[in-house]
Design a protein around this motif. Structure first.
Motif, mmCIF file in Angstrom:
data_model
loop_
_atom_site.group_PDB
_atom_site.id
_atom_site.type_symbol
_atom_site.label_atom_id
_atom_site.label_comp_id
_atom_site.label_asym_id
_atom_site.label_seq_id
_atom_site.Cartn_x
_atom_site.Cartn_y
_atom_site.Cartn_z
ATOM 1 N N GLU A 28 -2.093 7.506 -16.494
ATOM 2 C CA GLU A 28 -2.645 6.622 -15.467
ATOM 3 C C GLU A 28 -2.304 5.158 -15.701
ATOM 4 N N TRP A 29 -2.172 4.760 -16.971
ATOM 5 C CA TRP A 29 -1.894 3.348 -17.243
ATOM 6 C C TRP A 29 -0.555 2.895 -16.660
ATOM 7 N N VAL A 30 0.381 3.812 -16.465
ATOM 8 C CA VAL A 30 1.668 3.463 -15.861
ATOM 9 C C VAL A 30 1.448 3.030 -14.409
ATOM 10 N N VAL A 62 4.506 10.168 -7.071
ATOM 11 C CA VAL A 62 5.606 10.413 -8.009
ATOM 12 C C VAL A 62 5.075 10.537 -9.433
ATOM 13 N N LEU A 63 4.200 9.611 -9.825
ATOM 14 C CA LEU A 63 3.677 9.645 -11.193
ATOM 15 C C LEU A 63 2.787 10.865 -11.439
ATOM 16 N N THR A 64 2.086 11.322 -10.411
ATOM 17 C CA THR A 64 1.270 12.532 -10.551
ATOM 18 C C THR A 64 2.165 13.756 -10.715
ATOM 19 N N VAL A 65 3.233 13.833 -9.931
ATOM 20 C CA VAL A 65 4.150 14.968 -9.996
ATOM 21 C C VAL A 65 4.832 15.041 -11.361
ATOM 22 N N ILE A 66 5.240 13.908 -11.901
ATOM 23 C CA ILE A 66 5.941 13.942 -13.195
ATOM 24 C C ILE A 66 4.976 13.942 -14.377
ATOM 25 N N GLY A 67 3.690 13.794 -14.101
ATOM 26 C CA GLY A 67 2.686 13.872 -15.154
ATOM 27 C C GLY A 67 2.584 12.627 -16.019
ATOM 28 N N ALA A 97 0.829 -1.207 0.000
ATOM 29 C CA ALA A 97 0.000 0.000 0.000
ATOM 30 C C ALA A 97 0.868 1.265 0.000
ATOM 31 N N LEU A 98 1.936 1.254 0.795
ATOM 32 C CA LEU A 98 2.840 2.408 0.813
ATOM 33 C C LEU A 98 3.520 2.601 -0.545
ATOM 34 N N LEU A 99 3.908 1.503 -1.191
ATOM 35 C CA LEU A 99 4.513 1.607 -2.523
ATOM 36 C C LEU A 99 3.535 2.198 -3.532
ATOM 37 N N VAL A 100 2.283 1.800 -3.443
ATOM 38 C CA VAL A 100 1.269 2.332 -4.353
ATOM 39 C C VAL A 100 1.078 3.833 -4.110
ATOM 40 N N ILE A 101 1.044 4.247 -2.864
ATOM 41 C CA ILE A 101 0.880 5.667 -2.537
ATOM 42 C C ILE A 101 2.060 6.475 -3.068
ATOM 43 N N VAL A 102 3.278 5.981 -2.812
ATOM 44 C CA VAL A 102 4.469 6.692 -3.285
ATOM 45 C C VAL A 102 4.476 6.749 -4.813
ATOM 46 N N ALA A 103 4.161 5.634 -5.464
ATOM 47 C CA ALA A 103 4.132 5.609 -6.935
ATOM 48 C C ALA A 103 3.088 6.581 -7.467
ATOM 49 N N THR A 104 1.933 6.654 -6.811
ATOM 50 C CA THR A 104 0.877 7.567 -7.247
ATOM 51 C C THR A 104 1.353 9.023 -7.165
#
Length: 152
Positions: free
Chosen positions: A44-46, A36-41, A27-34
């Motif tokens: 969603e499929w990634v 990071v991926l939101t910040v770099i734009g 769950a923590l990995l998913v939150i961090v990935a979310t």
């Protein structure tokens, strides 16, 4: 004495606790990935692919933990202990075992194997997915099988 080794796996409650910790890490990995991926734009499929990879990795780890992880192995030659913190001497031949005793260091019921050279192996019996008394009987049986026989 059979030639097949006796394998003692971790107690199911211990595995469930470890897998629960794994779910929290996932769950923590998913939150961090979310984040990071939101910040770099990133699209969603990634994130979806990352989550699927995390879930597959967790499922593989869970299957491995349930099916293949063992703590204690007894065979005709000796014993081996692994994944048990504070076990002391992790493996020895039965001929090297000088004594066997039930102890409770820090209130944890353990089987203590004292070796001829003074080394000690502590096996906490509560972490094993086996009947305590049967485990002790199995260890005693292996020790008796290696005792020198009296010649007539």
């Amino acid at each position: 004495m059979s030639s097949a080794p006796q394998i003692y796996r971790p107690h199911r409650a211990l595995i469930a606790r470890l897998l629960g910790t794994g779910i929290l890490v996932l769950a923590l990995l998913v939150i961090v990935a979310t984040v990071v991926l939101t910040v770099i734009g990133a699209p969603e499929w990634v994130l979806v692919i990352l989550v699927l990879i995390y879930i597959a990795a967790f499922a593989a780890l869970a299957a491995w933990a349930v099916k293949t992880v063992w703590f204690v192995r007894l065979d005709e030659v000796g014993y081996r202990v692994r994944f048990v913190r504070g076990a002391g001497v992790r493996s020895a031949a039965w001929t090297d075992v000088a004594g066997l005793a039930a102890t409770e260091p820090k209130g944890i019921p353990c089987l203590e194997l004292t070796l001829n050279d003074g080394g000690v192996t502590l096996i906490p019996v509560e972490v094993l997915d086996a009947d305590r008394e049967q485990f002790v009987r199995d260890v005693r049986e292996h020790l008796r099988a290696t005792e020198p026989r009296l010649q007539p």
